[in-house]
Write a protein that holds these residues in place. Sequence first.
Motif, PDB file in Angstrom:
ATOM      1  N   ALA A   1      36.010  35.910 117.367  1.00 26.42           N
ATOM      2  CA  ALA A   1      35.509  34.621 116.654  1.00 26.42           C
ATOM      3  C   ALA A   1      36.775  34.035 115.921  1.00 26.42           C
ATOM      4  N   GLY A   2      37.901  34.608 115.542  1.00 28.75           N
ATOM      5  CA  GLY A   2      38.992  34.194 115.028  1.00 28.75           C
ATOM      6  C   GLY A   2      39.996  33.450 115.890  1.00 28.75           C
ATOM      7  N   VAL A   3      40.064  33.891 117.054  1.00 24.70           N
ATOM      8  CA  VAL A   3      41.017  33.370 118.026  1.00 24.70           C
ATOM      9  C   VAL A   3      40.284  32.220 118.929  1.00 24.70           C
ATOM     10  N   ALA A   4      39.010  31.904 118.967  1.00 26.35           N
ATOM     11  CA  ALA A   4      38.312  30.955 119.530  1.00 26.35           C
ATOM     12  C   ALA A   4      38.724  29.777 118.845  1.00 26.35           C
ATOM     13  N   GLY A   5      38.981  29.624 117.599  1.00 24.26           N
ATOM     14  CA  GLY A   5      39.413  28.086 117.197  1.00 24.26           C
ATOM     15  C   GLY A   5      40.849  28.027 116.960  1.00 24.26           C
ATOM     16  N   ALA A   6      41.797  28.887 117.559  1.00 25.61           N
ATOM     17  CA  ALA A   6      43.219  28.810 117.331  1.00 25.61           C
ATOM     18  C   ALA A   6      44.008  28.279 118.186  1.00 25.61           C
ATOM     19  N   ASP A   7      45.068  27.464 117.804  1.00 25.83           N
ATOM     20  CA  ASP A   7      46.114  27.158 119.103  1.00 25.83           C
ATOM     21  C   ASP A   7      46.956  28.193 119.459  1.00 25.83           C
ATOM     22  N   VAL A   8      47.234  29.084 118.405  1.00 24.38           N
ATOM     23  CA  VAL A   8      48.287  30.037 118.513  1.00 24.38           C
ATOM     24  C   VAL A   8      47.886  31.096 117.916  1.00 24.38           C
TER      25      VAL A   8
END
Length: 268
Positions: free
Chosen positions: A154-161
């Motif tokens: 869930a956290g990585v889904a919306g991340a650029d890095v």
Amino acid sequence: TVPPLPGDDAPEAPADPCAAFGALRVCVVGDVMLDRWIWGTVERVSPEAPVPVVVQGRVVEKPGGAGNVARGCAALGAATTVVGLVGDDPEHATLRRLFGEAGVTQRLVVEAGRPTTTKTRLGDGRRPVARLDREVTDRAAGETALGLVSAVRAGVAGADVVIVSDYGKGVVTPEVFAAVCEAAGDRPVLVDPKAVQQTDWPQGRLLVRLTGEQVRRSPRADTDLPVACRRARRCSRRTACGSSPMRRRRGCWRSTADRWPTPCTRTC
């Protein structure tokens, strides 16, 4: 002496390397902890043992470990999410409050019976006198591990890095790291490892920061650059990463599997 590197074509560092942070979405995965400083005054020695008696004064609390990385990213303007493991205790509540004040989105997994990692430093106003660590370093397993994998996705889904900040407290297991790499896809994953243990790191997407645990394995490694360089190059080959920054007393150097380290021109 260290042989020179042929044409390092790295671009010049920008005038303000932090300016681009405001447009980034960062997910920090790792061992969050609470750093607590208790400052007081010392006027006498205890009659029970030859130790100073500290009269408690000011108490300062801040996120530590991966939490400190998340707080720093948020302070630089990035939209930051932190994924970590905490206990069901007052320190957990304190961390949530501090992350909220820093503007960090939280995806914290709570494990009953496990204390929130807390490092309490006792000082006399000029220097630390002692440090008390409250922690459990067992690897996350069972429902806790499943919760971490879900939080990572869930956290990585919306991340650029993605930044993986491993302090050896049980969060960065092979399963959790595999979930990070799978969820990140082609996005960069920056790794700050406690120890170089992963053997399946994908080629080209990782930047592994080497510290004393990975490079300084001999008394000469911190003062003898060729010794440190050989260790950094072996680590680059083992981890199959594109670059391994090696932080030393005289600056930061970058190493790859087939080249000697060269001084960094970028902010690491």
